[in-house]
Structure formats: C-alpha cells, structure tokens
Write an enzyme that holds these catalytic residues in place. Sequence first.
Site, PDB file in Angstrom:
ATOM      1  N   HIS A  88      30.355 -34.658 -43.342  1.00  0.00           N
ATOM      2  CA  HIS A  88      29.744 -34.814 -44.660  1.00  0.00           C
ATOM      3  C   HIS A  88      30.451 -33.937 -45.693  1.00  0.00           C
ATOM      4  O   HIS A  88      30.418 -34.228 -46.890  1.00  0.00           O
ATOM      5  CB  HIS A  88      28.263 -34.425 -44.623  1.00  0.00           C
ATOM      6  CG  HIS A  88      27.416 -35.338 -43.805  1.00  0.00           C
ATOM      7  ND1 HIS A  88      27.301 -35.210 -42.432  1.00  0.00           N
ATOM      8  CD2 HIS A  88      26.650 -36.405 -44.148  1.00  0.00           C
ATOM      9  CE1 HIS A  88      26.495 -36.159 -41.990  1.00  0.00           C
ATOM     10  NE2 HIS A  88      26.085 -36.888 -42.996  1.00  0.00           N
ATOM     11  N   ASP A 136      30.835 -45.046 -41.091  1.00  0.00           N
ATOM     12  CA  ASP A 136      29.885 -44.050 -41.563  1.00  0.00           C
ATOM     13  C   ASP A 136      29.912 -44.113 -43.096  1.00  0.00           C
ATOM     14  O   ASP A 136      30.772 -44.772 -43.697  1.00  0.00           O
ATOM     15  CB  ASP A 136      30.282 -42.665 -41.045  1.00  0.00           C
ATOM     16  CG  ASP A 136      29.083 -41.762 -40.794  1.00  0.00           C
ATOM     17  OD1 ASP A 136      28.013 -42.022 -41.376  1.00  0.00           O
ATOM     18  OD2 ASP A 136      29.215 -40.790 -40.020  1.00  0.00           O
TER      19      ASP A 136
END
Length: 522
Positions: free
Chosen positions: A215, A286
């Site tokens: 992230h 993702d």
Amino acid sequence: MIGGELDRMAMAVLQPGFEGTEPPGWLRRALADGLGGVVLFARNVDRDGVRDGVRDGVRHGAADSTGEGASAGPANGDAVAGTAALVAELRRERPDVVVAVDEEGGAVTRLEAATGSSWPGNMALGVAGDVSLTRRVARQIGRMVAAAGVTLDYAPVVDVNADPRNPVIGVRSFGCDPEEVGRHGAAWIEGLQSAGVAACAKHFPGHGDTVTDSHLALPAVRASREVIERRDLPPFRAAIAAGVRAVMCGHLLVPAVDTLPATLSREVLTGLLREELGFDGLAVTDAIEMRAVAALHEPGEIAVRALAAGADAICVGVSSAGGESVYALRDAITRAVREGRLAEERLAEAAGRVRDLAAWYDAQAEARAAVARDADEGLGLAAATAALRATPADQAVTPLTKAPLVVHLAARPSQAVGRATPLKLGQAIEEILPGTVTAEVHEDGRLPDLSETGRPLVIAVHDAVRHAWMRRLLDDALRARPDAVVVETGVPGPPAGRLYLATHGNSTACARAAARWLTGGV
C-alpha cells in the site's frame, strides 16, 4: 470494432469502489454503459440496515433477520441486510455485475467492520490444524457474503508467511509451511465456493517474504526461482486444483521472474500463472491506487499494462466523486487498443472472463439457497478457541477472578485492515468481569501506573516481534509486574511473562475466546 462496443468492453474489465451506502448517479450510468464490476468497502456497508427498500432487497435473494433467508450471524445481520439492498440496486441497473468484497475473516472484514469479525483469521485456522474446521468456517463466511449478494470474495490469502516481520500479511496467512498453507487454502476455497460465492486466491506469486507494505511502496521478493517454486507457488497450485475461480496478483517485484512489478509482468501473469500453473479463471489486480504501482505510472497506464500482461479485471479502490476517474480508465484502455498497444483480442478475452465469472455465480443459486439454511451456531468462537496456545503449556491456568487492568500496546493497523478491531481483549474481558479497566498505549505513549498489585494485570500486544518499541514497553511492564499475563494477538514471538497466551489473530472471535480462557470459561 465500432467505438461503442469497444467502450463497453473496456468498462467490463473495471471493478471500481465508490462512496456511500447507495449507488451514486455516476455509478448507475457506468453500469448502464457496461461497467462489469464494483468493489465494496466498509464505507459502503449500512450498519443500521434500514434504508428504503432494505426489506424488499432482503426478500429478493439476500439476508432476512427473521430467519426466512440467510441470517448472517450474531453481530452483522443489519449490516448484511443493508448491503444486500445496495447490491440489489446495483443489479437492477446491471443484473450480471460482479460485486466483490474483501471478506477474509479475522482482521480483514468489510461486512463486519463495525463489530469485528465473528470468525478467526487464517493463521488461527492454520494453528488449529483441522482442514474440515477451515472448510466449515469458510462456508459460513460464504453464507454471510452470499446473504449480502456478493459475487466474488477477494479471499483467501494463500501467501506463505516466510518473514514474521511482514507488515501486511502476518496473521492473514495460514502459516509458514507451504504444504499446510496449500491444504488450508484449498479447504477455505472449497468451503466458500460451496456457498455459491467465488473465491480469489491472493497475492500471486506470493507476498509472504516481504518487509514492505505494498500500500505504501513496492515490495521485493529477493528469493531465487527455486525457492519461489518450492515455497510460494505450492499454495497457488493447490488453490487452482481446488477450483478457485479467481486469483489476485500482488504488487510485487520478483526479480527471479521479471524486472517488472508482477501486476505489469507478462512473465508473471501469462507465463507463470496461465502457462505454467494452468489457471484459466479470472486474474484480478490488487487496487491500482496502491503506491507500489501508483508511484510508477498514471492509473490508465497501469490498467493498460496490467491487461496487456494478462490481467482480466482492474480493481480500483478509490474513484472520483463524479466517476470521472472510471471513465478516464475506460478511455485509456480504448485508446491503447486503437494505438495498437493493447490487442483487442486480449481485451475481449479479459471481458469474456468477467462474463464467465458472472455466469458461474448465476449458476450457483441453489448453493446459495442451501447455505442460507445452514447456520453453524457457535462455530466462530469454537474455531478461535481451538487456536489458543499457552506457554508454559503444562501450567494450570489461574482464571482471572477479579477485574484486571488490561494494557493494550497498540500499533496502527495496516491499510489492508483499515481500522482496529472494535472489540479488544479488555472489552471482551469486561463482558465477563465488569469493572475491568483498559488502557491503550501507542508508540509514543507511556505505561500507566502498574503499582496496584491488587488488580491482576494483562498485557495485550499485536505483532510484538515487529515492533521494538512494543518489546521495550513490554519488558518495562514485566519488570514492574512479573505476575502479568501476556496475550499476543498477532504473530507470536518468544514467550514472555509467567503466562503467555497466543491467539493467532485479533478478530472479535479471537478476543472473546481469549477472554473466556483467561476467566476460566473454557
């Protein structure tokens, strides 16, 4: 191909998120324009379940707290009912829309974000060691997800947790043994898909041997190809053999395979996943706003490169308020086709796999009806209890008979988790022993006064093996109170204190299991 058809094909491969508990106008328009999927987050879950149309949505194929439909569980019926109504509105716009959600159980939950998961996560199931238990838990998670009308659950994590310092996988993994991860991953997939919801094995080709959160930055798996073959790929092979309908690619740099991030790598997505492992289902990225790839390219370029590499669906967690970002992605894809940078046949193949997944979901209506009648009461707590491990194991537990002081040494949760578990150990103990006092200490904080020896002391930590500050404060607390009980809710490290209890997870189910154990209720 004429422009309108190409635009619809480009829209079909997108799975954007959105704000709010009702479909915004732009999303309704996008669905009419061919949008193939959406992804739900905690921000989309109506915690009260009382929006207009909820009961109608419930009756038409989702949850029903009266028992006529799939009552989802002890803590989440209203949230699931509200989500079912939202999904029903989406399907009125486009009946075959693929609705996805991250519902792993354990720390990562969207439908139970307000209460914490009723189920232990993967590491707890791996420690319990019973694949039939794993299958049953996944079926009940599938029951809940099916009640919300969801097509695709972005779960299970089948990464092998090779490095205990991993900041984003940890207790989301079934463990550090590839064979065991594969066995439990396959059982989880079978359980979920028996409920008529598609599973998604992640994060290909393996996110377990990293110390960077994707992230925030691009992680690198520095292992040799031989190690990757032996350690990281077996769980994905087991998932494919179990019939998993989707695989999510992680934003990872794997130099032994390619110099490009896996999401953008034809060597990874086509050569390894398709040709070597033989996977022919839906390959999904993702979320493309994650810094691991967002720092490299603009969103449209990421989408184009991922599709060219072999991805079929582009997950986009954050969309602009008016949906302009989604249409910009569509335009980037169609422009790449016209410029010859993305083969039209590749885009058509990707859109076809999205349609195939939607068709599979439609064919599972009987399975979803059957699981709606298949409540497994008490399973979450029983599974979490089976994962408890105490050191020393032969020490007779002295139950907490007086309300203790519970000190939580708390690190900020990863973005995958999104928020801390609402029910912590101290609150779970207070449900049994009223008067329990809880103190939460963060990295820059100080321990409370521990001198009150008349009150038992419990110190709760999460992933202390990863946090030097947490280990330091734990040592300070144990010097002041060597009688303290230590409860590790993350990946266990060296045992500490006179009694060390590892829960292997920090869900609500895990907190209540530990509280019962400490108070003599188990």
